[in-house]
Design a protein around this motif. Structure first.
Motif, PDB file in Angstrom:
ATOM      1  N   TYR A  25       3.814  -1.038  -9.521  1.00 47.81           N
ATOM      2  CA  TYR A  25       4.129  -1.966  -8.458  1.00 47.81           C
ATOM      3  C   TYR A  25       4.995  -3.125  -8.752  1.00 47.81           C
ATOM      4  O   TYR A  25       5.881  -3.253  -7.889  1.00 47.81           O
ATOM      5  N   GLN A  26       4.736  -3.782  -9.698  1.00 44.68           N
ATOM      6  CA  GLN A  26       5.442  -5.081 -10.167  1.00 44.68           C
ATOM      7  C   GLN A  26       6.881  -4.557 -10.373  1.00 44.68           C
ATOM      8  O   GLN A  26       7.719  -5.411  -9.988  1.00 44.68           O
ATOM      9  N   GLN A  27       7.052  -3.658 -11.192  1.00 43.98           N
ATOM     10  CA  GLN A  27       8.419  -3.229 -11.293  1.00 43.98           C
ATOM     11  C   GLN A  27       9.205  -2.788 -10.193  1.00 43.98           C
ATOM     12  O   GLN A  27      10.448  -3.124 -10.047  1.00 43.98           O
ATOM     13  N   GLU A  28       8.508  -2.025  -9.264  1.00 42.27           N
ATOM     14  CA  GLU A  28       9.146  -1.678  -7.952  1.00 42.27           C
ATOM     15  C   GLU A  28       9.404  -2.671  -6.974  1.00 42.27           C
ATOM     16  O   GLU A  28      10.232  -2.711  -6.290  1.00 42.27           O
ATOM     17  N   ASP A  35      -4.876  -8.258  -7.314  1.00 36.82           N
ATOM     18  CA  ASP A  35      -5.920  -8.500  -6.142  1.00 36.82           C
ATOM     19  C   ASP A  35      -6.795  -6.782  -6.079  1.00 36.82           C
ATOM     20  O   ASP A  35      -7.639  -6.667  -5.745  1.00 36.82           O
ATOM     21  N   LEU A  36      -5.825  -5.583  -6.689  1.00 30.17           N
ATOM     22  CA  LEU A  36      -6.439  -4.258  -6.752  1.00 30.17           C
ATOM     23  C   LEU A  36      -7.712  -4.519  -7.747  1.00 30.17           C
ATOM     24  O   LEU A  36      -8.395  -3.550  -7.851  1.00 30.17           O
ATOM     25  N   ASN A  42      -9.225  -1.447  -2.995  1.00 32.56           N
ATOM     26  CA  ASN A  42      -8.438   0.157  -3.554  1.00 32.56           C
ATOM     27  C   ASN A  42      -7.334   0.254  -2.833  1.00 32.56           C
ATOM     28  O   ASN A  42      -6.748  -1.096  -2.237  1.00 32.56           O
ATOM     29  N   LEU A  43      -6.362   0.938  -3.152  1.00 30.18           N
ATOM     30  CA  LEU A  43      -5.027   1.179  -2.470  1.00 30.18           C
ATOM     31  C   LEU A  43      -4.908   0.694  -1.214  1.00 30.18           C
ATOM     32  O   LEU A  43      -4.046   0.028  -0.624  1.00 30.18           O
ATOM     33  N   THR A  44      -5.808   1.610  -0.187  1.00 30.92           N
ATOM     34  CA  THR A  44      -5.627   1.476   1.209  1.00 30.92           C
ATOM     35  C   THR A  44      -6.000  -0.072   1.756  1.00 30.92           C
ATOM     36  O   THR A  44      -5.136  -0.445   2.563  1.00 30.92           O
ATOM     37  N   PRO A  48       0.236  -3.224   1.148  1.00 24.46           N
ATOM     38  CA  PRO A  48       0.880  -3.175   2.528  1.00 24.46           C
ATOM     39  C   PRO A  48       0.867  -1.767   3.240  1.00 24.46           C
ATOM     40  O   PRO A  48       1.440  -0.972   2.137  1.00 24.46           O
ATOM     41  N   PRO A  49       0.689  -1.367   4.274  1.00 23.98           N
ATOM     42  CA  PRO A  49       0.646  -0.070   4.949  1.00 23.98           C
ATOM     43  C   PRO A  49       2.009   0.789   4.711  1.00 23.98           C
ATOM     44  O   PRO A  49       2.122   1.846   4.561  1.00 23.98           O
ATOM     45  N   GLU A  50       3.066   0.000   4.897  1.00 27.09           N
ATOM     46  CA  GLU A  50       4.561   0.436   4.759  1.00 27.09           C
ATOM     47  C   GLU A  50       4.809   0.898   3.363  1.00 27.09           C
ATOM     48  O   GLU A  50       5.599   1.726   3.230  1.00 27.09           O
ATOM     49  N   ARG A  51       3.853   0.566   2.542  1.00 26.64           N
ATOM     50  CA  ARG A  51       4.255   0.881   1.091  1.00 26.64           C
ATOM     51  C   ARG A  51       3.321   1.992   0.419  1.00 26.64           C
ATOM     52  O   ARG A  51       3.331   2.341  -0.712  1.00 26.64           O
ATOM     53  N   LEU A  52       2.252   2.078   1.296  1.00 29.48           N
ATOM     54  CA  LEU A  52       1.012   2.891   0.515  1.00 29.48           C
ATOM     55  C   LEU A  52       1.151   4.148   0.266  1.00 29.48           C
ATOM     56  O   LEU A  52       0.817   4.744  -0.784  1.00 29.48           O
TER      57      LEU A  52
END
Length: 177
Positions: A25-28, A35-36, A42-44, A48-52
């Protein structure tokens, strides 16, 4: 005398898959996702919803499972358990097409005393016949016929109904003392 059997999951029990999500995630996105690691996350409820949907594809990438960091204490405690119990590594390696070989190589590198006969790559862990199953997912513990032990991970912070082991020191205390 037959040794009791312990089946042990890999992802988020012995290996830090959450750390790989944070790293990718950091790389992208050049943003922190630490916070995960917070209880109940969890991921959900963290991404952010647009990246899930993009993030959920990470485990499908060829290198996601390669060289995952061991969870603190896991290697040492598994080696100690191996002296007293029959250990089986039981991991879902079929859900993600690129996970089988990296997981097998990880086991050969980090736990060379676990032979190929004691490695089970599966989808449904209800087929596992052991006395204990140490896993982070309650869906695997629900169908297990032995004693299910929940290994604490952020995504299972609110799960109840199982003996909970919060770290590998607690695993050692449960089985070795």
């Amino acid at each position: 005398m037959n040794k009791k059997r312990i089946a042990i999951d890999m992802d988020d029990v012995m290996t830090d898959a959450i750390g790989r999500f944070i790293e990718l995630y950091q790389q992208e996105f050049q943003e922190d996702l630490s916070d995960l690691r917070l209880p109940g996350r969890n991921l959900t409820n963290t991404v952010p919803p647009e990246r899930l949907e993009a993030i959920k594809q990470y485990p499908h990438q060829p290198n996601f499972f390669k060289d995952l960091e061991p969870i603190a204490g896991s290697l040492e405690v598994v080696e100690q358990l191996h002296q007293r119990y029959e250990i089986f590594i039981t991991t879902a390696a079929l859900e993600f097409e690129h996970s089988f070989t990296p997981k097998y190589n990880w086991l050969k590198k980090h736990l060379p005393f676990i032979t190929w006969k004691n490695i089970v790559f599966c989808g449904d862990k209800s087929i596992i016949r052991a006395d204990y199953l140490l896993d982070d997912l309650d869906r695997n513990l629900k169908t297990f016929t032995g004693t299910g032990l929940l290994f604490t991970a952020p995504h299972n912070a609110h799960v109840t109904g199982y003996t909970r082991l919060n770290n590998w020191q607690e695993v050692a205390a449960y089985f070795l003392h």
